[in-house]
Design a protein around this motif. Structure first.
Motif, PDB file in Angstrom:
ATOM      1  N   ARG A  72       0.837  -1.214   0.000  1.00 17.14           N
ATOM      2  CA  ARG A  72       0.000   0.000   0.000  1.00 17.14           C
ATOM      3  C   ARG A  72       0.864   1.253   0.000  1.00 17.14           C
ATOM      4  NH1 ARG A  72      -2.431  -3.240   4.019  1.00 17.14           N
ATOM      5  NH2 ARG A  72      -4.285  -4.268   3.239  1.00 17.14           N
ATOM      6  N   GLU A 100      -6.976 -10.986   0.229  1.00 13.44           N
ATOM      7  CA  GLU A 100      -7.363 -10.232  -0.958  1.00 13.44           C
ATOM      8  C   GLU A 100      -7.496 -11.116  -2.199  1.00 13.44           C
ATOM      9  OE1 GLU A 100      -6.634  -5.794  -2.664  1.00 13.44           O
ATOM     10  OE2 GLU A 100      -5.538  -6.485  -0.908  1.00 13.44           O
ATOM     11  N   LYS A 120      -4.217  -7.864 -11.281  1.00  8.32           N
ATOM     12  CA  LYS A 120      -5.011  -8.473 -12.352  1.00  8.32           C
ATOM     13  C   LYS A 120      -4.438  -8.096 -13.723  1.00  8.32           C
ATOM     14  CE  LYS A 120      -9.464  -8.514  -9.957  1.00  8.32           C
ATOM     15  NZ  LYS A 120     -10.803  -7.924  -9.940  1.00  8.32           N
ATOM     16  N   HIS A 121      -4.054  -6.838 -13.883  1.00  8.45           N
ATOM     17  CA  HIS A 121      -3.468  -6.388 -15.151  1.00  8.45           C
ATOM     18  C   HIS A 121      -2.170  -7.145 -15.432  1.00  8.45           C
ATOM     19  CE1 HIS A 121      -2.399  -3.711 -18.425  1.00  8.45           C
ATOM     20  NE2 HIS A 121      -1.213  -3.569 -17.861  1.00  8.45           N
ATOM     21  N   SER A 142      -2.158  -2.562  -5.842  1.00  5.90           N
ATOM     22  CA  SER A 142      -3.585  -2.887  -5.732  1.00  5.90           C
ATOM     23  C   SER A 142      -3.880  -4.219  -6.416  1.00  5.90           C
ATOM     24  CB  SER A 142      -4.432  -1.798  -6.390  1.00  5.90           C
ATOM     25  OG  SER A 142      -4.217  -1.814  -7.803  1.00  5.90           O
ATOM     26  N   ILE A 143      -5.033  -4.757  -6.117  1.00  4.67           N
ATOM     27  CA  ILE A 143      -5.493  -5.980  -6.768  1.00  4.67           C
ATOM     28  C   ILE A 143      -5.732  -5.716  -8.254  1.00  4.67           C
ATOM     29  CG2 ILE A 143      -7.956  -5.677  -6.292  1.00  4.67           C
ATOM     30  CD1 ILE A 143      -6.318  -9.026  -5.795  1.00  4.67           C
ATOM     31  N   GLU A 144      -6.130  -4.495  -8.608  1.00  2.00           N
ATOM     32  CA  GLU A 144      -6.340  -4.147 -10.012  1.00  2.00           C
ATOM     33  C   GLU A 144      -5.024  -4.208 -10.782  1.00  2.00           C
ATOM     34  OE1 GLU A 144      -7.639  -2.314  -7.409  1.00  2.00           O
ATOM     35  OE2 GLU A 144      -9.644  -3.134  -7.690  1.00  2.00           O
ATOM     36  N   GLU A 145      -3.948  -3.696 -10.193  1.00  6.97           N
ATOM     37  CA  GLU A 145      -2.635  -3.801 -10.838  1.00  6.97           C
ATOM     38  C   GLU A 145      -2.210  -5.261 -10.958  1.00  6.97           C
ATOM     39  OE1 GLU A 145       0.678  -1.055  -9.847  1.00  6.97           O
ATOM     40  OE2 GLU A 145      -0.770  -0.177  -8.459  1.00  6.97           O
ATOM     41  N   TYR A 175     -10.149 -15.256  -5.969  1.00  8.28           N
ATOM     42  CA  TYR A 175      -9.638 -15.598  -7.294  1.00  8.28           C
ATOM     43  C   TYR A 175      -8.857 -16.911  -7.299  1.00  8.28           C
ATOM     44  CZ  TYR A 175     -10.645 -10.649  -7.442  1.00  8.28           C
ATOM     45  OH  TYR A 175     -11.273  -9.442  -7.328  1.00  8.28           O
TER      46      TYR A 175
END
Length: 165
Positions: free
Chosen positions: A66, A108, A87-88, A82-85, A112
Motif C-alpha cells: 500500500r 485479498e 489483475k493487469h 492494488s489488486i487491479e494492478e 480468485y
C-alpha cells in the motif's frame, strides 16, 4: 487456463508467522513451496518480501504494498499497489500465479484462487500472524499427504491440496 495457487503453512489456530518469520523448521514444506512457486509469477506482500530479503531464483517476484513510494532495490522485482494492478499484470504475463503471503494478500486474493496448497502443522505455535479460516465448501480436497515429526522436522504436518469447485 491460468492457475492462481495459494501456498502456505499454518498451525491448528491458523498461525502462519512469528516475529516476521516462519515459526517452524520443516525442510519438506520449504521444498514444497519452492516446487509450487518455480516458474510462476509469485505475488507477496511487502512484509513477506522483507522477511525473504531477496528475489528467489526461477520465478518472477511481485511485491504488493500500500506504500505508494516503496520500491525494491532489485530491478527485477515488480512492485504493485492494488489488486487491479495485480489483475493487469496477471493478464499480461499469461502464466500460473502463486500467492506467497502474507495474511492480507491471502485474504485479498482468496476470491480468485483456483488452487490451495496448505501445510497443516499439527500443533499450536506462539504465532503473531494468522491467515483467515478458509471456506472449504468452495473447494474440493484432491490429496492429503501426512508427514511425521522427525529429526529434520519440528512438527508432524499434512499437506493438503484443494481445487476450486
Amino acid at each position: 487456463m491460468t492457475k492462481i495457487k495459494m501456498v502456505w503453512a499454518e498451525d491448528r489456530q491458523h498461525a502462519i508467522g512469528k516475529d516476521g518469520g516462519i515459526p517452524w523448521h520443516m525442510p519438506d514444506d520449504l521444498k514444497l513451496f519452492r516446487d509450487e512457486t518455480v516458474n510462476t509469477l509469485m505475488i507477496m506482500g511487502r512484509p513477506t518480501w522483507l522477511s525473504i530479503g531477496r528475489p528467489l531464483p526461477k520465478r518472477t517476484t511481485v511485491v504488493m504494498t500500500r506504500q505508494e513510494d516503496w520500491t525494491s532495490s532489485y530491478p527485477e522485482v515488480k512492485v504493485i499497489h492494488s489488486i487491479e494492478e495485480a489483475k493487469h499484470l496477471m493478464a499480461k504475463e499469461q502464466r500460473d500465479i502463486t500467492i506467497a503471503g502474507g495474511a492480507a494478500v491471502y485474504r485479498e486474493f482468496m476470491p480468485y484462487a483456483t488452487d490451495l496448497i496448505i501445510t497443516r502443522v499439527d500443533d499450536v505455535i506462539d504465532g503473531d500472524t494468522f491467515v483467515d479460516e478458509v471456506d472449504l465448501t468452495k473447494f474440493q480436497l484432491k490429496s492429503s499427504e501426512p508427514h511425521a515429526k522427525d529429526d529434520d522436522h519440528d512438527y508432524a504436518f499434512v499437506i493438503e491440496r484443494y481445487e476450486r469447485i
